[in-house]
Design a protein around this motif. Structure first.
Motif, mmCIF file in Angstrom:
data_model
loop_
_atom_site.group_PDB
_atom_site.id
_atom_site.type_symbol
_atom_site.label_atom_id
_atom_site.label_comp_id
_atom_site.label_asym_id
_atom_site.label_seq_id
_atom_site.Cartn_x
_atom_site.Cartn_y
_atom_site.Cartn_z
ATOM 1 N N ASP A 7 -19.319 6.835 31.175
ATOM 2 C CA ASP A 7 -18.645 6.146 32.357
ATOM 3 C C ASP A 7 -19.137 7.538 33.309
ATOM 4 O O ASP A 7 -19.201 7.574 34.438
ATOM 5 N N HIS A 8 -18.305 8.951 32.753
ATOM 6 C CA HIS A 8 -18.635 9.956 33.750
ATOM 7 C C HIS A 8 -17.940 11.114 32.539
ATOM 8 O O HIS A 8 -17.457 11.110 31.463
ATOM 9 N N PHE A 9 -18.809 12.239 33.511
ATOM 10 C CA PHE A 9 -18.397 13.434 32.410
ATOM 11 C C PHE A 9 -17.825 13.978 33.660
ATOM 12 O O PHE A 9 -17.711 14.506 34.439
ATOM 13 N N THR A 10 -16.717 15.150 32.967
ATOM 14 C CA THR A 10 -15.221 16.210 33.329
ATOM 15 C C THR A 10 -15.952 17.907 32.820
ATOM 16 O O THR A 10 -15.791 17.617 31.979
ATOM 17 N N SER A 30 -24.378 13.245 44.494
ATOM 18 C CA SER A 30 -23.813 13.489 46.434
ATOM 19 C C SER A 30 -22.457 13.532 46.038
ATOM 20 O O SER A 30 -21.559 12.856 45.288
ATOM 21 N N ASP A 31 -21.643 14.254 46.564
ATOM 22 C CA ASP A 31 -20.365 14.501 47.241
ATOM 23 C C ASP A 31 -19.835 12.952 47.723
ATOM 24 O O ASP A 31 -20.332 12.393 48.418
ATOM 25 N N GLY A 32 -18.517 12.206 47.540
ATOM 26 C CA GLY A 32 -18.048 11.382 47.251
ATOM 27 C C GLY A 32 -16.596 11.462 47.347
ATOM 28 O O GLY A 32 -16.004 12.335 46.982
ATOM 29 N N PRO A 33 -16.037 10.148 47.652
ATOM 30 C CA PRO A 33 -14.547 9.739 47.343
ATOM 31 C C PRO A 33 -14.176 10.322 46.230
ATOM 32 O O PRO A 33 -14.536 10.472 45.144
ATOM 33 N N ARG A 34 -12.519 11.062 46.192
ATOM 34 C CA ARG A 34 -11.857 11.252 45.294
ATOM 35 C C ARG A 34 -10.550 11.036 45.479
ATOM 36 O O ARG A 34 -9.721 11.030 46.044
ATOM 37 N N PRO A 35 -9.588 10.327 44.314
ATOM 38 C CA PRO A 35 -8.135 9.510 44.563
ATOM 39 C C PRO A 35 -7.496 11.293 44.833
ATOM 40 O O PRO A 35 -8.046 11.979 44.307
ATOM 41 N N LEU A 44 -18.470 13.568 42.221
ATOM 42 C CA LEU A 44 -20.128 14.046 42.857
ATOM 43 C C LEU A 44 -21.016 12.731 42.173
ATOM 44 O O LEU A 44 -21.234 11.827 40.723
ATOM 45 N N TYR A 45 -21.976 11.820 42.673
ATOM 46 C CA TYR A 45 -22.317 10.881 42.782
ATOM 47 C C TYR A 45 -23.332 10.221 42.388
ATOM 48 O O TYR A 45 -24.446 11.706 43.198
ATOM 49 N N PRO A 50 -19.459 7.093 40.637
ATOM 50 C CA PRO A 50 -19.258 9.126 40.751
ATOM 51 C C PRO A 50 -19.104 9.219 38.848
ATOM 52 O O PRO A 50 -18.892 9.034 38.014
ATOM 53 N N VAL A 51 -20.653 10.279 38.754
ATOM 54 C CA VAL A 51 -21.385 10.586 37.350
ATOM 55 C C VAL A 51 -20.643 12.152 37.064
ATOM 56 O O VAL A 51 -20.446 11.632 35.584
ATOM 57 N N LEU A 52 -20.403 12.655 37.344
ATOM 58 C CA LEU A 52 -19.349 13.673 37.140
ATOM 59 C C LEU A 52 -18.347 14.508 37.977
ATOM 60 O O LEU A 52 -18.354 14.483 39.149
#
Length: 146
Positions: A7-10, A30-35, A44-45, A50-52
């Motif tokens: 799903d993603h990595f942090t 690309s920068d995108g929405p975040r809770p 980042l999308y 959101p993958v990163l």
């Protein structure tokens, strides 16, 4: 459980803005929405997903980050990878499997994302996040996180 993929990595970034600029410039993310978490970070999308997830490793709100993700020693290189997230199905089946194996796990619900998360650590201390769809019928079976 049916693992559907990563799903993603942090990454706990030493410098949030520098890391974000690198991934945007070099990989085209690309920068995108975040809770509205109570610690600094960016999502980042790629392809609309959101993958990163970048989080500031050292920030004034470090206590909030530690409360949410847990503490990690100041490290560099691949050691900055905080966790790997896998998306799955059948939350209750996975909870029962972990309980039957005596595997410790923590969990929480992120209402803004509609997700129920389980966290386990592998034998080398790598944190694995398992993400399931949220449902009001979901039960907590492991230790609940804030």
């Amino acid at each position: 459980m049916n693992i559907q993929g990563i799903d993603h990595f942090t990454i706990r970034a030493a410098n949030l803005e520098t890391s974000a600029a690198f991934y945007q410039r070099v990989l085209g993310l690309s920068d995108g929405p975040r809770p509205a978490f109570r610690f600094a970070g960016k999502w980042l999308y790629a392809g609309g997903r959101p993958v990163l997830h970048l989080v500031a490793a050292a920030a004034a709100d470090g206590a909030e980050l530690e409360a949410y993700l847990g503490g990690r020693a100041a490290i560099s290189g691949s050691g900055r990878v905080d966790h790997i997230a896998l998306r799955g199905q059948n939350l209750m089946d996975m909870q029962m499997r972990l309980l039957s194996l005596g595997q410790d796990f923590h969990e929480r619900v992120v209402p803004e994302q509609g997700e129920h998360q389980l966290f386990i650590d592998d034998p080398d201390g790598v944190r694995i996040e398992l993400i399931f769809p949220y449902s009001p019928d979901n039960q907590m079976a492991g230790e609940q996180l804030p």
